[in-house]
Motif scaffolding. Structure first.
Motif, mmCIF file in Angstrom:
data_model
loop_
_atom_site.group_PDB
_atom_site.id
_atom_site.type_symbol
_atom_site.label_atom_id
_atom_site.label_comp_id
_atom_site.label_asym_id
_atom_site.label_seq_id
_atom_site.Cartn_x
_atom_site.Cartn_y
_atom_site.Cartn_z
ATOM 1 N N ASP A 9 0.864 -1.172 0.000
ATOM 2 C CA ASP A 9 0.000 0.000 0.000
ATOM 3 C C ASP A 9 0.906 1.229 0.000
ATOM 4 O OD1 ASP A 9 -2.261 1.576 0.061
ATOM 5 O OD2 ASP A 9 -3.196 0.482 1.712
ATOM 6 N N TYR A 61 -1.486 5.023 -6.031
ATOM 7 C CA TYR A 61 -2.573 4.260 -6.650
ATOM 8 C C TYR A 61 -2.719 4.591 -8.142
ATOM 9 C CZ TYR A 61 -4.375 3.124 -1.932
ATOM 10 O OH TYR A 61 -4.533 2.672 -0.644
ATOM 11 N N ASP A 102 -5.015 -7.964 -6.851
ATOM 12 C CA ASP A 102 -4.993 -6.505 -7.043
ATOM 13 C C ASP A 102 -6.380 -5.971 -7.352
ATOM 14 O OD1 ASP A 102 -5.088 -7.789 -9.510
ATOM 15 O OD2 ASP A 102 -4.161 -6.113 -10.563
ATOM 16 N N GLY A 125 -9.721 -0.199 -5.498
ATOM 17 C CA GLY A 125 -9.174 0.547 -6.622
ATOM 18 C C GLY A 125 -9.245 -0.226 -7.922
#
Length: 452
Positions: A132, A138, A158, A162
């Protein structure tokens, strides 16, 4: 949510009162330090890093490796006259490899080397490793590494938060990775190639990385990775050594623990060399290597074309400004990280500049092309974005706030402009700690304004 005061604080960029004349000891290279940490962590025996950079990015890398079970002991060298400096000068890190273990959580911050180099390492761990980072992390491309690792046999999740192909993610390490041939598109970041090569010797079949996209940016960084792999005993076949174009092969095998002295970070020397150019002064950078794979070495040629002169002596690199700054038309595809500093100098030149080959900078710590255009223009400049770079027409600039977008190279670019333009204020100069600790103090010392 509370706001970090460092992000809103304004730092008055010092106006140069005359020609600078200084010797600046630049801390160690981030790129070399973080590659050396990964290779030492994967070695079959302990190793040493001398004069490592101590900055946010390198401390994040060290902390991440510790989370996975690697021992990293920090000592102070008694032989150094600047032992224990905050930038890592005089320090040595002893890296003690061990069985990589999960579960663990890795904070990548906004460090491209951490977010890209460590998922392949995590695939060798015994257990899950979660990655993270900062909100900007991101948005940075990671698909090249994720897709390649899956093709090589890794299990990666993953898709929980997001977008797929980006942080946050979890690598479910199985203690080993089969490896072998893999195709990737690394046109958005050469770090995709370096990430796979660094861990490749530990894969059961090694790795063969074939780049299938358009032109690779930042080729010097791949050459750096290859040279450092060979220095610790890896066998690497490259396009330069007679292999296929855009194909790199790493043979499986044990890596040696080495005693490595980290070179100064030549890209971080840029603002200080720029100061000599902007003020018509002289700056010496000690320990500048005669031969290096660092992209920052290109500054010798680029800044000479823009009006300076340099000589590599026993004292280091001596760079002298002529009192004039000339525009430049230059392809920066191999040295894109130098673009913000070059753009800052170009905004102060006597003729226009075109900076080409750096479309990939839109995916760096921030969209550097948009950020440079906005910030220089808000100081009265005339910068336009092109498809793959910037066109800069110098105009008289005025003071104002220069925003950094949490990007260390934006901060140093603003400081360069502030040498010649009164009342420039840098927002969040503390972001320079990413790779250049204590930049404001180093800047003041160069200008001779650090004394009461």
């Amino acid at each position: 949510m509370t706001t970090n005061p460092a992000h809103t604080a304004l730092w008055p960029a010092p106006l140069a009162s005359g020609a600078v004349d200084a010797t600046v000891q630049v801390p160690g290279s981030k790129s070399v330090t973080n590659r050396a940490l990964v290779l030492a962590a994967l070695a079959a025996e302990p190793g040493w890093l001398r004069r490592p950079l101590r900055s946010r990015d390198t401390l994040l890398m060290a902390a991440a490796l510790r989370e996975m079970g690697v021992g990293i002991e920090e000592t102070v060298s008694s032989s150094s006259s600047v032992a224990g400096g905050p930038d890592g000068s005089g320090e040595a890190w002893r890296v003690i490899p061990s069985g990589l273990q999960g579960p663990a959580t890795v904070d990548v911050g906004n460090a491209g080397t951490v977010m890209r180099f460590l998922p392949p390492v995590a695939s060798l761990a015994d257990g899950p490793i979660r990655f993270d980072g900062d909100p900007r992390s991101y948005e940075r491309p990671l698909h090249g590494v994720i897709d390649a690792l899956r093709a090589l046999g890794a299990r990666i999740d993953d898709r929980t938060v997001g977008s797929p192909g980006a942080l946050p993610l979890t690598v479910h390490g199985g203690g080993a990775l089969e490896g072998g041939p893999v195709e990737i598109d690394a046109s958005s970041s050469s770090q995709f190639v370096s990430a796979l090569l660094l861990s490749g010797p530990r894969f059961n079949q090694g790795v063969e990385v074939r780049h299938t996209g358009s032109a690779l940016p930042s080729m010097p960084h791949i050459r750096m990775t290859v040279d450092m792999l060979r220095a610790v005993g890896a066998q690497v076949d490259t396009p330069e050594s007679g292999g296929e174009a855009n194909v790199w092969r790493v043979t499986p095998g044990a890596l040696l623990g080495r005693d490595i002295t980290i070179e100064p970070d030549l890209s971080n020397a840029q603002p200080f060399l720029a100061a000599a150019l902007v003020t018509g002064g002289k700056v010496t950078i000690p320990d500048w290597p005669e031969h290096t794979t660092q992209p920052g070495d290109a500054l010798r040629d680029i800044f000479t074309q823009m009006g300076g002169g340099c000589e590599l002596t026993e004292r280091g690199l001596e760079f002298t400004g002529s009192g004039s700054i000339h525009g430049i038309d230059v392809d920066l595809s191999e040295v894109g990280e130098l673009t913000p500093g070059i753009a800052a100098v170009a905004a102060l030149a006597d003729s226009p500049s075109t900076l080409r080959g750096v479309a990939h900078l839109r995916l760096h710590e921030t969209d550097r092309l948009a950020a440079l255009t906005k910030e220089i223009n808000e100081l009265g400049g005339d910068v336009t974005e092109t498809a793959d770079g910037l066109h800069i027409r110098p105009r008289a600039l005025h003071g104002g706030i220069f925003h950094t977008y949490d990007d260390h190279r934006m901060a140093t670019a603003g400081a360069i402009i502030g040498l010649a333009v009164k009342d420039v204020q840098i927002e969040n100069v503390a972001t320079t700690a990413k790779t250049l600790p204590d930049f404001p103090d180093m800047w003041a010392a160069m200008l001779g304004t650090d004394r009461a």
